[in-house]
Design an enzyme around this catalytic site. Structure first.
Site, PDB file in Angstrom:
ATOM      1  N   ASP A 161      -8.765 -11.660  13.302  1.00  0.00           N
ATOM      2  CA  ASP A 161      -8.821 -11.095  12.179  1.00  0.00           C
ATOM      3  C   ASP A 161      -8.261 -12.046  11.144  1.00  0.00           C
ATOM      4  O   ASP A 161      -7.728 -13.304  11.457  1.00  0.00           O
ATOM      5  CB  ASP A 161      -7.918  -9.870  11.967  1.00  0.00           C
ATOM      6  CG  ASP A 161      -8.563  -8.870  12.660  1.00  0.00           C
ATOM      7  OD1 ASP A 161      -9.739  -8.747  12.866  1.00  0.00           O
ATOM      8  OD2 ASP A 161      -7.792  -7.798  13.037  1.00  0.00           O
ATOM      9  N   LYS A 169     -11.517  -8.736   7.949  1.00  0.00           N
ATOM     10  CA  LYS A 169     -11.915  -8.066   6.719  1.00  0.00           C
ATOM     11  C   LYS A 169     -10.958  -8.170   5.476  1.00  0.00           C
ATOM     12  O   LYS A 169      -9.594  -8.689   5.797  1.00  0.00           O
ATOM     13  CB  LYS A 169     -11.441  -6.548   6.922  1.00  0.00           C
ATOM     14  CG  LYS A 169     -12.276  -5.974   8.376  1.00  0.00           C
ATOM     15  CD  LYS A 169     -12.207  -4.513   8.462  1.00  0.00           C
ATOM     16  CE  LYS A 169     -12.974  -3.886   9.411  1.00  0.00           C
ATOM     17  NZ  LYS A 169     -12.616  -4.719  10.990  1.00  0.00           N
ATOM     18  N   MET A 198      -0.907  -2.031   3.502  1.00  0.00           N
ATOM     19  CA  MET A 198      -2.086  -2.110   3.110  1.00  0.00           C
ATOM     20  C   MET A 198      -2.257  -1.581   1.577  1.00  0.00           C
ATOM     21  O   MET A 198      -3.077  -0.987   1.313  1.00  0.00           O
ATOM     22  CB  MET A 198      -3.161  -1.840   3.680  1.00  0.00           C
ATOM     23  CG  MET A 198      -3.316  -2.543   4.877  1.00  0.00           C
ATOM     24  SD  MET A 198      -4.728  -1.993   6.218  1.00  0.00           S
ATOM     25  CE  MET A 198      -3.944  -0.258   6.849  1.00  0.00           C
TER      26      MET A 198
END
Length: 711
Positions: A312, A334, A448
């Protein structure tokens, strides 16, 4: 929206394209879909075997039409596509696959491969089919054939006067079925024996990577199983170096709870190799919050043994680099507003790599199961018969606040904590139940959520939480660029923006924020530059880390022993050997130590060398000399080129344990920061570099240096 569907003009291609059109039109009645016929190289050249035309003979013109904007999506037989697509083009998620098998079509009276007499002529344009059938019936004669399905069937049943007599031909079952000619099939060939072309029977829909809205519409009609199979077979083609001149094929099937990949490959001439691979194991590894040293020992061992590493965005380059040089590294990270791969495609990729039989490591930031979708990936793999295990990681929900001296629980302050995802699609508001987040005895950690800090703070206050509740935003926790903005729900949005906090970031809400810096982490959130000597002491970095500081160690030199510098003769008249550095022990070879023991000479580590004619000081060139003492240089501090830029302004302080480190760092540095010197010579070296903010240790020790600068 109006969409143009590109396709070849053959009867089979049009059937496939119209099938795609009908399904899209039914699913999206507000859109219109138009068929656009594109003539390809393979359609124009009909007098040469397909194998001689090269890969992409039926696809290149359609792909050019896509890139030029003439069409919006292209429909192919997936087996006609090259393994690597042109830049800017992607495949939509695979739809349900048609029959993948090869079919034998025989002239009467034969009804199967076994019925064909010795010497019978079997037509096929595929080197793969010929090679596999020859293994079963070496007594048959195989010949090439071109033309569409109707043409090939005519050549078998009604040959022209100048055409050879054929006894059978081999075609893809899916094509015959789509054309309504299933009636001519004499025998379906076992796909685990006569292994089909990779992706045979699978329709591929290709489109521009930038057309996210269209891709989402097509993907919604896709099938997880079909995507997994398609990806696995294309991965084998990639591994085998797919070439249409060669007998290459692959067929993935799920049977008895396990995936098996049947594959064939070989040279243009000669025997082929057939394999039946079962899936290997996938290991989900938590990489920790960012600092590569915070990965677990077990996780690091798994990375070092990986044959495929799927990782990631928030995984450090050091951990990616820890995999073997031969390991295949695949980035699937991402970022906000940009996804490298959708989750279902990541799932299919992991399955495909596992089916290859290699050791696959899925490396995810933090812990795989804390909003990392590790549970989804594991469930998907287990459902498809792939063994999967997880190695936990240090979650940023705990490590991030801790790096700045904020505990998520503390007796008398917080008796528990909750971790909440603050991620939402696009600009949609968060669907959080703020009313249940009013317990002042708990800590709430939002992951996040940097872009949502003001929204979350406002939601909590509106639900009844006091505006004076302590809050902190931790940015890039445990990394050199880490920041912490501390405030309250009333002002944390402004404070985090003023502090320059950037993603990834964590919002911490609760009274524990007030404990920052009071629990044994006086250096939490501070960054230090420490030049180190390879082979020398790492005491200073260790002390700073123990106090919660982030340390950037830069190697500026290497300790090298000077061979033969000290001989037994040098020990005559010596009662005492002194060392001002542990590096001085490099001079104490086995031969010297034997003499030292025999003569009863004392070896001592000292801070200061005092005059004594019977004392021998083991040191390095350019070290201070004391009159009345013998000095012998037994090691050197050789310079080492510094890697990367040195921006001093990134650090709260730089600590120097010797003058040579000052000279080497400043030769490659720019910017400024507070500097700490271990003694007078190092202080003077800093002054020569024009440094104004200098502190000097009270004593020439690592502890004193850290105390002067960091406490």
């Amino acid at each position: 929206m109006d969409y143009r569907i590109g396709t070849r003009g053959s009867k089979l291609a049009l059937v496939q394209a119209n099938g795609v059109k009908s399904r899209l039109a039914a699913a999206y009645p507000g859109d219109t879909f138009e068929i656009v016929v594109v003539t390809t190289h393979g359609d124009r050249v009909t007098d040469r075997p397909i194998a001689e035309l090269g890969g992409g003979a039926f696809a290149h013109e359609l792909e050019r039409a896509l890139l030029s904007g003439e069409v919006d999506l292209a429909v192919h037989s997936m087996k006609d596509l090259a393994v690597t697509l042109p830049d800017g083009l992607v495949l939509a998620k695979a739809w349900t696959r048609g029959d993948p098998r090869d079919a034998l079509v025989c002239r009467a009276p034969a009804k199967s491969l076994a019925d064909l007499p010795s010497g019978a002529v079997v037509a096929t344009g595929s080197p793969r089919r010929a090679a596999l059938l020859r293994r079963m019936r070496p007594d048959l004669v195989f010949t090439g054939i071109r033309g569409n399905v109707d043409t090939r069937l005519r050549k078998l049943f009604e040959p022209g006067p100048d055409e050879p007599r054929l006894d059978a031909l081999v075609l893809a079952a899916a094509g015959l079925k789509r054309l309504g000619r299933e009636d001519v099939i004499s025998e379906y060939l076992d796909p685990s024996v006569v292994i089909p072309a990779a992706n045979q029977g699978q329709v591929a829909i290709e489109l521009r990577a930038c057309d996210a809205e269209l891709k989402a519409k097509i993907d919604a009609l896709g099938d997880d199983h079909a995507e997994a199979v398609a990806t696995a077979e294309r991965e084998f083609l990639r591994e085998a170096g797919a070439d249409c001149h060669l007998p290459i094929g692959a067929f993935a099937e799920f049977r008895d709870g396990r995936f098996t990949l049947h594959c064939v490959s070989g040279p243009a001439e000669g025997p082929v190799t057939v394999e039946h691979r079962t899936a290997g194991e996938v290991t989900l590894v938590g990489a920790g919050p960012g600092d590569p040293e915070l990965v677990t020992v077990k996780g690091l061992n798994a990375i070092r043994a990986a044959e495929v590493l799927v990782y990631d965005r928030l995984v450090s380059s050091e951990l990616v680099g820890a995999a073997p040089a031969s390991c295949e590294r695949i980035y699937v990270g991402k970022e906000s507003g940009r996804h490298s791969l959708p989750q279902d495609e990541i799932n299919a990729l992991l399955l495909a790599k596992a089916i290859s039989g290699r050791r696959v490591v899925r490396l995810k930031g933090g812990d795989p199961f804390v909003f990392g979708r590790g549970g989804e990936e594991m469930a998907y793999l287990l459902e498809h018969g792939v063994e999967c295990r997880a190695i936990p990681g240090v979650t940023s929900a705990v490590a991030g606040p801790a790096a700045f001296g904020i505990p998520v629980t503390h007796r008398g302050v917080a008796n528990g904590f909750e971790v909440v995802t603050a991620h939402a699609k696009n600009d949609e508001p968060l669907a959080l139940d703020y009313a249940r987040m009013l317990d002042v005895s708990r800590t709430y950690v939002f992951l996040m959520g940097l872009a949502r800090v003001r929204e979350i703070a406002s939601g909590l206050v509106s639900a009844g939480r006091a505006a004076t509740t302590p809050a902190a935003v931790v940015s890039a926790a445990t990394m050199p660029e880490a920041k912490c903005a501390e405030g309250t729900l009333a002002d944390i949005g402004d404070r985090s923006q003023a502090a320059g906090c950037a993603s990834p970031a964590i919002l911490v809400v609760g009274d524990v924020v007030s404990l920052r810096g009071r629990l044994g982490f006086p250096c939490a959130g501070r960054r230090f530059l420490v030049p180190v000597i390879e082979g020398g002491s790492r005491r200073i970095p260790g002390l700073l880390r123990a106090l919660g500081g982030e340390v950037d160690e830069r190697i500026v030199g290497r300790i090298v022993r000077i061979d033969g510098a000290l001989s037994p003769a040098d020990l005559e008249g010596v009662d005492r050997i002194v060392l001002t550095s542990e590096n001085g022990r490099l001079g104490l070879t086995d031969e010297i130590l034997a003499v030292v023991r025999a003569k009863g000479i004392r070896v001592e580590r000292v801070r200061e060398v005092k005059p004594d004619v019977r004392t021998l000081h083991l040191t390095q060139p350019d070290a201070p000399r004391v009159s009345g003492v013998r000095h012998i240089d037994v090691y050197r501090n050789d310079p080492v080129p510094i890697e990367g830029e040195v921006d001093l302004s990134r650090y709260d302080a730089a600590l120097f344990a010797c003058a040579s480190s000052v000279e080497r760092i400043f030769a490659a540095a720019h910017g400024s920061t507070r500097c700490a010197a271990i003694g007078a010579r190092t202080h003077a070296a800093l002054e020569r570099q024009g440094v104004e903010d200098i502190v000097t240790a009270a004593e020439p020790t690592a502890e004193s240096l850290v105390r002067a600068c960091a406490l």
